[in-house]
Design a protein around this motif. Structure first.
Motif, PDB file in Angstrom:
ATOM      1  N   ARG A 162       0.831  -1.192   0.000  1.00  0.00           N
ATOM      2  CA  ARG A 162       0.000   0.000   0.000  1.00  0.00           C
ATOM      3  C   ARG A 162       0.873   1.252   0.000  1.00  0.00           C
ATOM      4  O   ARG A 162       0.457   2.313   0.459  1.00  0.00           O
ATOM      5  N   HIS A 164       3.833   3.843  -2.135  1.00  0.00           N
ATOM      6  CA  HIS A 164       4.247   4.283  -3.466  1.00  0.00           C
ATOM      7  C   HIS A 164       5.733   4.026  -3.695  1.00  0.00           C
ATOM      8  O   HIS A 164       6.254   4.309  -4.768  1.00  0.00           O
ATOM      9  N   GLU A 407     -10.482  -4.222 -11.631  1.00  0.00           N
ATOM     10  CA  GLU A 407      -9.709  -4.272 -10.398  1.00  0.00           C
ATOM     11  C   GLU A 407      -8.699  -5.411 -10.495  1.00  0.00           C
ATOM     12  O   GLU A 407      -8.978  -6.454 -11.088  1.00  0.00           O
ATOM     13  N   LYS A 411      -7.366  -3.451  -6.215  1.00  0.00           N
ATOM     14  CA  LYS A 411      -7.083  -2.049  -6.539  1.00  0.00           C
ATOM     15  C   LYS A 411      -7.585  -1.743  -7.940  1.00  0.00           C
ATOM     16  O   LYS A 411      -7.425  -2.559  -8.858  1.00  0.00           O
ATOM     17  N   ARG A 412      -8.151  -0.593  -8.117  1.00  0.00           N
ATOM     18  CA  ARG A 412      -8.729  -0.232  -9.405  1.00  0.00           C
ATOM     19  C   ARG A 412      -7.638   0.045 -10.443  1.00  0.00           C
ATOM     20  O   ARG A 412      -6.648   0.717 -10.149  1.00  0.00           O
ATOM     21  N   GLU A 417      -2.943   3.743 -15.508  1.00  0.00           N
ATOM     22  CA  GLU A 417      -2.414   2.383 -15.684  1.00  0.00           C
ATOM     23  C   GLU A 417      -2.654   1.882 -17.108  1.00  0.00           C
ATOM     24  O   GLU A 417      -1.802   1.218 -17.695  1.00  0.00           O
ATOM     25  N   MET A 511      -0.200   1.936  -8.527  1.00  0.00           N
ATOM     26  CA  MET A 511      -1.197   1.109  -7.845  1.00  0.00           C
ATOM     27  C   MET A 511      -0.858   0.859  -6.384  1.00  0.00           C
ATOM     28  O   MET A 511      -1.750   0.536  -5.584  1.00  0.00           O
ATOM     29  N   LYS A 514      -2.878   2.829  -3.703  1.00  0.00           N
ATOM     30  CA  LYS A 514      -4.336   2.892  -3.891  1.00  0.00           C
ATOM     31  C   LYS A 514      -5.072   2.132  -2.784  1.00  0.00           C
ATOM     32  O   LYS A 514      -4.606   1.110  -2.285  1.00  0.00           O
ATOM     33  N   ARG A 515      -6.242   2.657  -2.457  1.00  0.00           N
ATOM     34  CA  ARG A 515      -7.085   2.019  -1.444  1.00  0.00           C
ATOM     35  C   ARG A 515      -7.723   0.763  -2.030  1.00  0.00           C
ATOM     36  O   ARG A 515      -8.195   0.763  -3.165  1.00  0.00           O
ATOM     37  N   GLN A 516      -7.707  -0.308  -1.256  1.00  0.00           N
ATOM     38  CA  GLN A 516      -8.333  -1.541  -1.716  1.00  0.00           C
ATOM     39  C   GLN A 516      -9.857  -1.419  -1.623  1.00  0.00           C
ATOM     40  O   GLN A 516     -10.389  -0.900  -0.641  1.00  0.00           O
TER      41      GLN A 516
END
Length: 569
Positions: A162, A164, A407, A411-412, A417, A511, A514-516
């Motif tokens: 989670r 970067h 997803e 993660k989206r 991406e 990614m 990014k929030r799950q």
């Protein structure tokens, strides 16, 4: 199909399957700095390296800083290897008296070995000195493979965390070399020496043959280079004949060992990936897809080579023994086809056969394995990174089917991406098809192939598929040591190395933080057999759509012509 061929394929794949969990788990522990069986011996060495190189192992890098470090390391490696080749005539350990390598060839070779391509436009036993072999080429076999392994760990970290931050490239490079490549290479080199592969600093030796003639035998530190060329998916051989030379492949057991070493790390990294994302099923799906494509391709090449050339009379032994042209008698046509497919499926490209002597369809199988991105299983680090491109593409296509944002790992996958993903898919395709088109259109490029179309076109297509795929093999009749091919080939190698890797590092960096999102009925289960089948279909369809027309002009046309009894269509 013979029992020997089936047993060879089965034992190689079962051995790789059995070794994947322990080796993959060990790689994860080593790359993350966890305690492992070699820690008591190697940890002091690792700390000394950090202290001398002034590396802070606790410093983490963003994807941009990680990529910059990788690029700086690669281009410094290219410059260093270039200088070694240019100065080798004045350096020690030169028993054959090799002079300075020509500038364009030295540049091509430096790029080649620094990207794990190991494309060789020279004869290893006469073109370079022992010092160049050991301090230049062999060192790059370790470091370039370690760079790929480091980048794969960074991508897996980004997708599975989670944060970067992707890690520290210099730490990853050190651990990949020290804990993974060196120990396995040491054990592998001892096993190869036991099978008869030479390992010495002695120069050429003149001997008397059984017929009374004199013959000069080239010796050198062959086993140590042979093992890392295979383990690291490099492929550059000490001798011009490479894996087909009896020094490099003296027995059936050494050939089997080469196949296992060739596949070991690329497949083990699927398990390592499962550890990073904390879901073993994700890794096993990737393993299953890689193995399914590889086994299917291997069986196809074995069947084609075992069947022989249908244009030869039935009374010719070539038909009964299979297509033995360009094959080792002690290995046979079927196992030769198996080796050709598996060495093309990684970035090694050093089988005990001549690719130009394969049946047209077998040559097409080798090309297809390279053109689809070297993902079944691909090279050290590059294979797992490349197949993740197709994974995210499959997730995107699945999202379109159910009308929701795709997803992956909770993660989206969003617009940034997808832009990076498009680059990862298009850059290799544009590089291969664009350079093939250029080469067959200009006189300098037309001088490369030695045969008329369609085989001549296959020579050019195979060359750029190999260089862009960082594979390094070639059709033997192709002339690559020209200014044109040395320069444009270097561009193809760099595009193949970084065209997919950099976008994937960017995707991992994006990614990571990014929030799950919670799972729902619309979530595509990427750890299932259904997704594995979907992923395999995506790999085949995207590869076919990108390169089918080129394959049709080369190996497909040639094979149909052979079946029809014609030399050309």
């Amino acid at each position: 199909m013979t029992i020997a061929g089936i047993l060879t394929l089965a034992t190689v794949m079962l051995t790789v399957l059995a070794l994947t969990p322990p080796v993959g788990g060990y790689i994860h522990a080593a790359m993350e700095g966890h305690h492992n069986v070699l820690s008591p011996f190697l940890r002091p060495v690792e700390r000394t390296i950090y202290r001398v190189a002034r590396i802070d192992p606790g410093e983490m890098q963003s994807w941009k800083a990680y990529t910059a470090s990788l690029l700086v390391f690669t281009f410094v490696s290219i410059a260093a290897l270039y200088l070694i080749q240019r100065l080798q005539g004045s350096l020690p350990l030169n028993p054959t008296g090799a002079g300075a390598v020509a500038p364009e060839l030295a540049y091509n070779t430096a790029v080649s070995f620094s990207t794990t391509t190991d494309w060789q436009n020279y004869a290893g036993e006469t073109g370079v000195s022992q010092l160049t072999q050991m301090m230049g080429l062999t060192v790059q076999n370790f470091l370039a493979a370690a760079g790929g392994l480091a980048a794969a760990a960074a991508v897996a970290r980004g997708l599975g965390s989670r944060l970067h931050l992707l890690g520290n490239f210099w730490v990853d490079l050190t651990r990949a070399t020290l804990y993974v490549l060196l120990p396995i290479s040491f054990v592998g080199a001892v096993l190869l020496v036991a099978q008869g592969v030479p390992e010495t600093l002695a120069g050429p030796q003149t001997v008397t043959t059984l017929q009374g003639a004199s013959q000069t035998l080239i010796l050198g530190p062959i086993a140590s280079q042979d093992v890392i060329k295979t383990l690291g998916s490099n492929g550059g051989g000490y001798l011009n004949a490479n894996g087909a030379h009896p020094y490099l492949n003296p027995t059936g057991l050494s050939d089997w060992l080469d196949l296992v070493l060739n596949l070991l790390i690329p497949f083990a990294l699927t398990y390592t990936f499962g550890r990073y994302v904390k879901d073993a099923r994700q890794g096993w799906v990737l393993f299953a897809v890689m193995a399914s494509i590889l086994v299917a391709a291997s069986l196809g090449a074995m069947a084609l080579e075992g069947a022989g050339n249908p244009r030869l009379p039935a009374s010719v032994d070539q038909v009964a023994a299979g297509n033995m042209e360009g094959k080792e008698v002690r290995i046979g046509a079927e196992v030769g086809g198996l080796s050709a497919a598996q060495m093309a499926a990684t970035t090694t490209g050093a089988p005990p056969v001549t690719y130009a002597s394969l049946s047209p369809a077998s040559g097409g199988i080798a090309m297809a394995l390279m053109l689809t991105g070297e993902v079944a299983p691909g090279g050290v680090g590059s294979g797992i990174t490349g197949i993740l491109v197709y994974v995210i593409l499959s997730v995107f296509l699945g999202g379109l089917m159910v009308g929701r944002t795709p997803e992956y790992l909770g993660k989206r996958v969003e617009s940034y991406e997808m832009r990076m993903l498009v680059l990862a898919v298009l850059v290799p395709a544009i590089a291969v098809l664009g350079l093939v088109s250029l080469s067959v259109s200009v006189p300098a490029g037309q001088a490369g192939p030695a045969n008329p179309p369609p085989h001549g076109f296959s020579e050019v297509l195979y060359a750029f598929a190999s260089m862009n795929g960082n594979n390094g093999s070639a059709f033997a009749s192709f002339t690559g040591d020209t200014v044109f091919y040395n320069v444009v080939g270097s561009f193809a190698m760099l595009a193949g190395r970084f065209g997919t890797l950099i976008p994937m590092l960017a995707i991992a960096g994006s990614m990571g933080p990014k929030r799950q999102v919670p799972r729902s009925l619309g979530t595509l289960p990427t750890g299932s057999a259904m997704f594995g089948a979907f992923l395999g279909g995506t790999i085949i369809i995207v590869g076919a759509l990108s390169y089918l027309a080129a394959l049709a002009l080369g190996p497909i046309a040639e094979h149909l012509a052979m079946l029809a009894g014609h030399t050309t269509p």
